[in-house]
Design an enzyme around this catalytic site. Structure first.
Site, PDB file in Angstrom:
ATOM      1  N   ARG A 140       0.469   8.167  13.148  1.00  0.00           N
ATOM      2  CA  ARG A 140      -0.527   8.090  12.068  1.00  0.00           C
ATOM      3  C   ARG A 140       0.163   7.983  10.716  1.00  0.00           C
ATOM      4  NH1 ARG A 140      -5.201   8.831  14.710  1.00  0.00           N
ATOM      5  NH2 ARG A 140      -5.058  10.141  16.580  1.00  0.00           N
ATOM      6  N   ASP A 141      -0.427   7.131   9.867  1.00  0.00           N
ATOM      7  CA  ASP A 141       0.095   6.969   8.506  1.00  0.00           C
ATOM      8  C   ASP A 141      -0.089   8.276   7.738  1.00  0.00           C
ATOM      9  OD1 ASP A 141       0.555   4.206   6.565  1.00  0.00           O
ATOM     10  OD2 ASP A 141       0.162   6.121   5.587  1.00  0.00           O
ATOM     11  N   ILE A 142       0.936   8.648   6.960  1.00  0.00           N
ATOM     12  CA  ILE A 142       0.897   9.906   6.219  1.00  0.00           C
ATOM     13  C   ILE A 142      -0.124   9.853   5.072  1.00  0.00           C
ATOM     14  CG2 ILE A 142       2.660   9.412   4.455  1.00  0.00           C
ATOM     15  CD1 ILE A 142       3.952  12.134   5.259  1.00  0.00           C
ATOM     16  N   ASN A 199       2.703  -6.099   6.130  1.00  0.00           N
ATOM     17  CA  ASN A 199       3.115  -6.449   4.772  1.00  0.00           C
ATOM     18  C   ASN A 199       4.563  -6.931   4.799  1.00  0.00           C
ATOM     19  OD1 ASN A 199       0.643  -5.572   3.640  1.00  0.00           O
ATOM     20  ND2 ASN A 199       1.365  -3.454   3.692  1.00  0.00           N
ATOM     21  N   VAL A 258       8.210   0.230   3.212  1.00  0.00           N
ATOM     22  CA  VAL A 258       9.201   0.727   4.185  1.00  0.00           C
ATOM     23  C   VAL A 258       9.770  -0.486   4.917  1.00  0.00           C
ATOM     24  CG1 VAL A 258       9.598   2.175   6.198  1.00  0.00           C
ATOM     25  CG2 VAL A 258       7.964   2.915   4.441  1.00  0.00           C
ATOM     26  N   HIS A 307       6.515  -2.890  10.676  1.00  0.00           N
ATOM     27  CA  HIS A 307       5.421  -2.075  11.211  1.00  0.00           C
ATOM     28  C   HIS A 307       4.102  -2.811  11.048  1.00  0.00           C
ATOM     29  CE1 HIS A 307       6.157  -0.961   7.023  1.00  0.00           C
ATOM     30  NE2 HIS A 307       4.847  -0.773   6.909  1.00  0.00           N
ATOM     31  N   HIS A 327       0.108  -2.230  10.644  1.00  0.00           N
ATOM     32  CA  HIS A 327      -0.931  -1.250  10.305  1.00  0.00           C
ATOM     33  C   HIS A 327      -2.168  -1.523  11.161  1.00  0.00           C
ATOM     34  CE1 HIS A 327       0.698   0.101   6.253  1.00  0.00           C
ATOM     35  NE2 HIS A 327       1.376  -1.008   6.408  1.00  0.00           N
TER      36      HIS A 327
END
Ligand code: 5GP
Length: 114
Positions: free
Chosen positions: A29-31, A87, A96, A100, A102
């Site tokens: 999970r994204d922070i 992205n 980052v 990755h 999303h």
């Protein structure tokens, strides 16, 4: 590729809320979630950006999408729908530099051009 926070998560040196993992991928999970469901699907391989994906890694990229598909089902958002985003670099607002995907959903999202 320089070390990133995601490499440390993959090596379990930093904590993360992991929702899926296999030999090639980890998803957590994204922070700073942008929606009720916001999961990052990350390859274990060191790939910095979309620009660095090699032709021989096409299957790996497909597995990232299939993992997102499975996580969306597990999270109960598959039927309502969701968004998959990668992205790339400055104009894409990549923060980052470890590739990755999303997975964002769980609410009505705005249209991409609105
Ligand atoms: P990018 O802008 O590179 O596509 O997205 C990076 C994402 O990583 C952001 O949504 C950000 O909230 C998330 N993020 C940054 N640091 C951490 C962290 O330490 N743990 C987790 N789980 N997510 C992070």
């Amino acid at each position: 590729m320089p070390e990133t926070i995601f490499s440390k998560i993959i090596r379990r040196e930093l904590p993360a809320d992991v929702v899926y993992e296999d030999d090639e991928l980890m998803a957590f999970r994204d922070i700073n979630p942008q929606a009720p469901v916001h999961v990052l699907v990350v390859p274990r391989a060191d790939i910095a950006t979309v620009n660095d994906i090699l032709p021989g890694q096409a299957e790996l990229i497909g597995k990232m999408v299939l993992a997102a598909q499975q996580i969306a089902a597990d999270e109960g958002i598959a039927d309502d729908g969701y968004r998959l985003v990668i992205n790339c670099n400055r104009h894409g607002c990549q923060e980052v530099f470890h590739l990755h995907l999303h997975l964002i959903g769980g609410k009505q999202l705005r249209g991409i051009s609105r």
